[in-house]
Design an enzyme around this catalytic site. Structure first.
Site, PDB file in Angstrom:
ATOM      1  N   ILE A   1     -67.971 -74.952-100.200  1.00  0.00           N
ATOM      2  CA  ILE A   1     -69.495 -74.878-100.044  1.00  0.00           C
ATOM      3  C   ILE A   1     -70.241 -73.516 -99.502  1.00  0.00           C
ATOM      4  O   ILE A   1     -69.756 -73.233 -98.415  1.00  0.00           O
ATOM      5  CB  ILE A   1     -70.023 -76.348 -99.976  1.00  0.00           C
ATOM      6  CG1 ILE A   1     -69.184 -77.346-100.530  1.00  0.00           C
ATOM      7  CG2 ILE A   1     -71.641 -76.067-100.152  1.00  0.00           C
ATOM      8  CD1 ILE A   1     -69.691 -78.677-100.324  1.00  0.00           C
TER       9      ILE A   1
ATOM     10  N   GLU B   1     -66.445 -78.212 -94.990  1.00  0.00           N
ATOM     11  CA  GLU B   1     -67.033 -78.156 -96.420  1.00  0.00           C
ATOM     12  C   GLU B   1     -65.893 -77.558 -97.331  1.00  0.00           C
ATOM     13  O   GLU B   1     -66.415 -76.685 -98.197  1.00  0.00           O
ATOM     14  CB  GLU B   1     -68.403 -77.509 -96.408  1.00  0.00           C
ATOM     15  CG  GLU B   1     -68.583 -75.901 -96.340  1.00  0.00           C
ATOM     16  CD  GLU B   1     -67.789 -75.399 -95.060  1.00  0.00           C
ATOM     17  OE1 GLU B   1     -67.120 -75.791 -94.145  1.00  0.00           O
ATOM     18  OE2 GLU B   1     -67.991 -73.950 -94.989  1.00  0.00           O
TER      19      GLU B   1
HETATM   20  N1  LIG Z   1     -73.124 -82.813 -93.093  1.00  0.00           N
HETATM   21  C1  LIG Z   1     -72.000 -82.588 -92.704  1.00  0.00           C
HETATM   22  N2  LIG Z   1     -71.636 -81.109 -92.227  1.00  0.00           N
HETATM   23  C2  LIG Z   1     -70.375 -80.722 -91.910  1.00  0.00           C
HETATM   24  C3  LIG Z   1     -69.151 -81.656 -92.064  1.00  0.00           C
HETATM   25  N3  LIG Z   1     -68.143 -81.060 -91.584  1.00  0.00           N
HETATM   26  C4  LIG Z   1     -68.608 -79.711 -91.142  1.00  0.00           C
HETATM   27  N4  LIG Z   1     -69.876 -79.903 -91.564  1.00  0.00           N
HETATM   28  C5  LIG Z   1     -70.662 -78.435 -91.315  1.00  0.00           C
HETATM   29  O1  LIG Z   1     -70.438 -77.207 -92.066  1.00  0.00           O
HETATM   30  C6  LIG Z   1     -71.043 -76.306 -91.734  1.00  0.00           C
HETATM   31  C7  LIG Z   1     -69.840 -75.145 -92.062  1.00  0.00           C
HETATM   32  O2  LIG Z   1     -70.725 -73.973 -91.689  1.00  0.00           O
HETATM   33  P1  LIG Z   1     -70.174 -72.385 -91.813  1.00  0.00           P
HETATM   34  O3  LIG Z   1     -68.473 -72.441 -91.531  1.00  0.00           O
HETATM   35  O4  LIG Z   1     -70.656 -71.354 -90.995  1.00  0.00           O
HETATM   36  O5  LIG Z   1     -69.837 -72.177 -93.337  1.00  0.00           O
HETATM   37  P2  LIG Z   1     -71.035 -72.164 -94.347  1.00  0.00           P
HETATM   38  O6  LIG Z   1     -72.576 -72.364 -93.720  1.00  0.00           O
HETATM   39  O7  LIG Z   1     -70.985 -72.823 -95.538  1.00  0.00           O
HETATM   40  O8  LIG Z   1     -71.155 -70.585 -94.691  1.00  0.00           O
HETATM   41  P3  LIG Z   1     -70.088 -69.935 -95.830  1.00  0.00           P
HETATM   42  O9  LIG Z   1     -68.771 -70.775 -95.757  1.00  0.00           O
HETATM   43  O10 LIG Z   1     -69.809 -68.513 -95.124  1.00  0.00           O
HETATM   44  O11 LIG Z   1     -70.783 -69.993 -97.107  1.00  0.00           O
HETATM   45  C8  LIG Z   1     -71.169 -76.389 -89.899  1.00  0.00           C
HETATM   46  O12 LIG Z   1     -72.455 -76.370 -89.685  1.00  0.00           O
HETATM   47  C9  LIG Z   1     -70.652 -77.613 -89.962  1.00  0.00           C
HETATM   48  O13 LIG Z   1     -71.041 -78.484 -88.832  1.00  0.00           O
HETATM   49  C10 LIG Z   1     -69.381 -82.999 -92.425  1.00  0.00           C
HETATM   50  O14 LIG Z   1     -68.599 -83.943 -92.822  1.00  0.00           O
HETATM   51  N5  LIG Z   1     -70.831 -83.471 -92.874  1.00  0.00           N
END
Ligand SMILES: Nc1nc2c(ncn2[C@@H]2O[C@H](COP(=O)(O)OP(=O)(O)OP(=O)(O)O)[C@@H](O)[C@H]2O)c(=O)[nH]1
Length: 393
Positions: free
Chosen positions: A259, A301
């Site tokens: 995502i 994600e």
């Molecule tokens: N709400 C929710 N957030 C999650 C979960 N698992 C991981 N995250 C969040 O997903 C986010 C992933 O952020 P990044 O790895 O920076 O990636 P991104 O913002 O999607 O950026 P790009 O992948 O570069 O497009 C982090 O803020 C995690 O805290 C979950 O089960 N629920």
């Protein structure tokens, strides 16, 4: 070869008393599972009913004792039903519960009334017990179950015993109406034998089935991601390894789906909204793939989809469709419309000897390219630029 009635009776009694003790011991160890208590009661009632009817017959027709025995025998089949009802607890068994209850009330009245008219009570009891067994058999009707053969064995034994009881009732009726002296000792042996078989199968199969079913439920729980209901990383890898190692599948395409800017969604709308987005994206991905494809949440994600038998150009078309579907999906959170996109990287494995790790790494590299080139894109491993799929499926 026919068993002599006393030996059959002694065997039936001994087995039922032992199985009664066995089920009572399990019921004590597992008080929350009421099925075992019911089966213990059922075996106890059968033993008491058998003693009563045989004593009445050998002492020249003590009608009250015979009627009491008949009632106990009928209640033993109801006890068996109740145990299986608690064992199954499906919508079908709940529906059959009403029928079994009506039958037991009706049969209790009919047996009590028939006891006033001599041997007809045995006919009524045979028919009532057979009907109860057929209702019980209905509890085990499952269209889809991993334990199909165990259920089939139980159903077969129930039906055979019900059939023998019907036959016994019919022969008793003919004997009574025609007033002739048909010898029913062999038929009685057969009834005892099929009941013995039913008791043994119940005692052997049901506790094992119970254990296997629990194990199956735990495995299912452990293999499913709580939030999105797709495979967990471990379950996905297990299924994917097995598929890649299958010599009958010529090639595999692996999609890594991530995502875009998910952190922004969490930061802007909160974690619960992020969770809803994850759920919705998983739903959209699942809806857009075939049953034979394997999907899993790899963490955070990121999702992975393995497409067995699909070359990369075909997987590209599906991936682009999935990307479009996610971008167009309306995700409503607290009355607000939230939009999101995904980036997808695809790699292909055509050789069984290709290592899974390299397939995974290649798809990850393609995903990284899609992210770097601006997101909401599909990249194939080895391509320097994202391009639209070239053909349609
Ligand atoms: N709400 C929710 N957030 C999650 C979960 N698992 C991981 N995250 C969040 O997903 C986010 C992933 O952020 P990044 O790895 O920076 O990636 P991104 O913002 O999607 O950026 P790009 O992948 O570069 O497009 C982090 O803020 C995690 O805290 C979950 O089960 N629920």
């Amino acid at each position: 070869m026919s068993l002599s009635v006393p030996i059959g009776i002694v065997m039936a009694l001994a087995v039922n008393v032992l199985v009664c003790i066995y089920f009572a011991a399990i019921a004590k160890a597992q008080p929350t599972h009421r099925a075992y208590a019911w089966w213990a009661v059922s075996c106890g009632l059968f033993s008491a009913g058998l003693v009563a009817t045989v004593t009445a017959a050998s002492s020249g027709g003590l009608q009250f004792l015979n009627a009491t025995g008949c009632l106990l025998l009928l209640l033993s089949t109801y006890g068996l039903f109740c145990g299986l009802y608690h064992f199954e607890l499906t919508r079908t068994s709940a529906r059959l519960y009403q029928k079994a209850q009506s039958l037991v009330y009706l049969a209790l009245v009919a047996i009590t009334a028939a006891s006033l008219f001599g041997p007809v009570v045995n006919v009524v009891t045979s028919f009532a017990m057979a009907s109860m067994l057929l209702i019980t058999e209905g509890c085990f009707y499952h269209r889809k179950s991993p334990f199909q053969s165990a259920y089939a064995a139980l159903r077969a034994v129930l039906v055979v015993h019900a059939f023998i009881l019907f036959l016994q009732g019919t022969v008793l009726l003919v004997k009574m109406l025609a007033g002739n002296d048909i010898d029913i000792a062999t038929l009685f042996d057969l009834t005892l034998l099929t009941h013995l078989l039913l008791t043994l199968v119940t005692a052997l199969v049901l506790p094992i089935l119970h254990m296997l079913r629990k194990q199956h439920q735990w495995q299912k729980l452990a293999s499913r991601d709580d939030l999105t209901t797709v495979n967990t990383r471990g379950a996905f890898l297990q299924k994917a390894y097995a598929s890649v190692a299958d010599n009958n599948i010529a090639q595999h395409s692996l999609l890594m789906v991530d995502i875009d800017l998910f952190k922004n969604i969490n930061d802007t709308y909160g974690h619960s909204c992020g969770d809803e987005v994850l759920r919705q994206v998983a739903r959209t991905l699942k809806a857009g793939i075939r049953n034979t494809d394997i999907i899993g949440r790899m963490g955070g994600e990121e999702f992975a989809i393995l497409m067995p038998g699909l070359p990369m150009d075909k997987a590209h078309i599906i991936a682009d469709r999935l990307r479009g579907a996610v971008a167009e999906a309306d995700i409503m959170f607290n009355g607000e419309r939230v939009t999101t996109t995904v980036s997808i990287g695809i790699a292909e494995s055509t050789d069984v000897l290709d290592s899974w790790d390299s397939l995974f790494e290649d798809a990850d590299k393609a995903l990284y390219s899609a992210k770097r080139r601006g997101r909401n894109l599909v990249f194939l491993f080895g391509d320097r630029f994202s391009s639209p799929p070239v053909s349609s499926l």
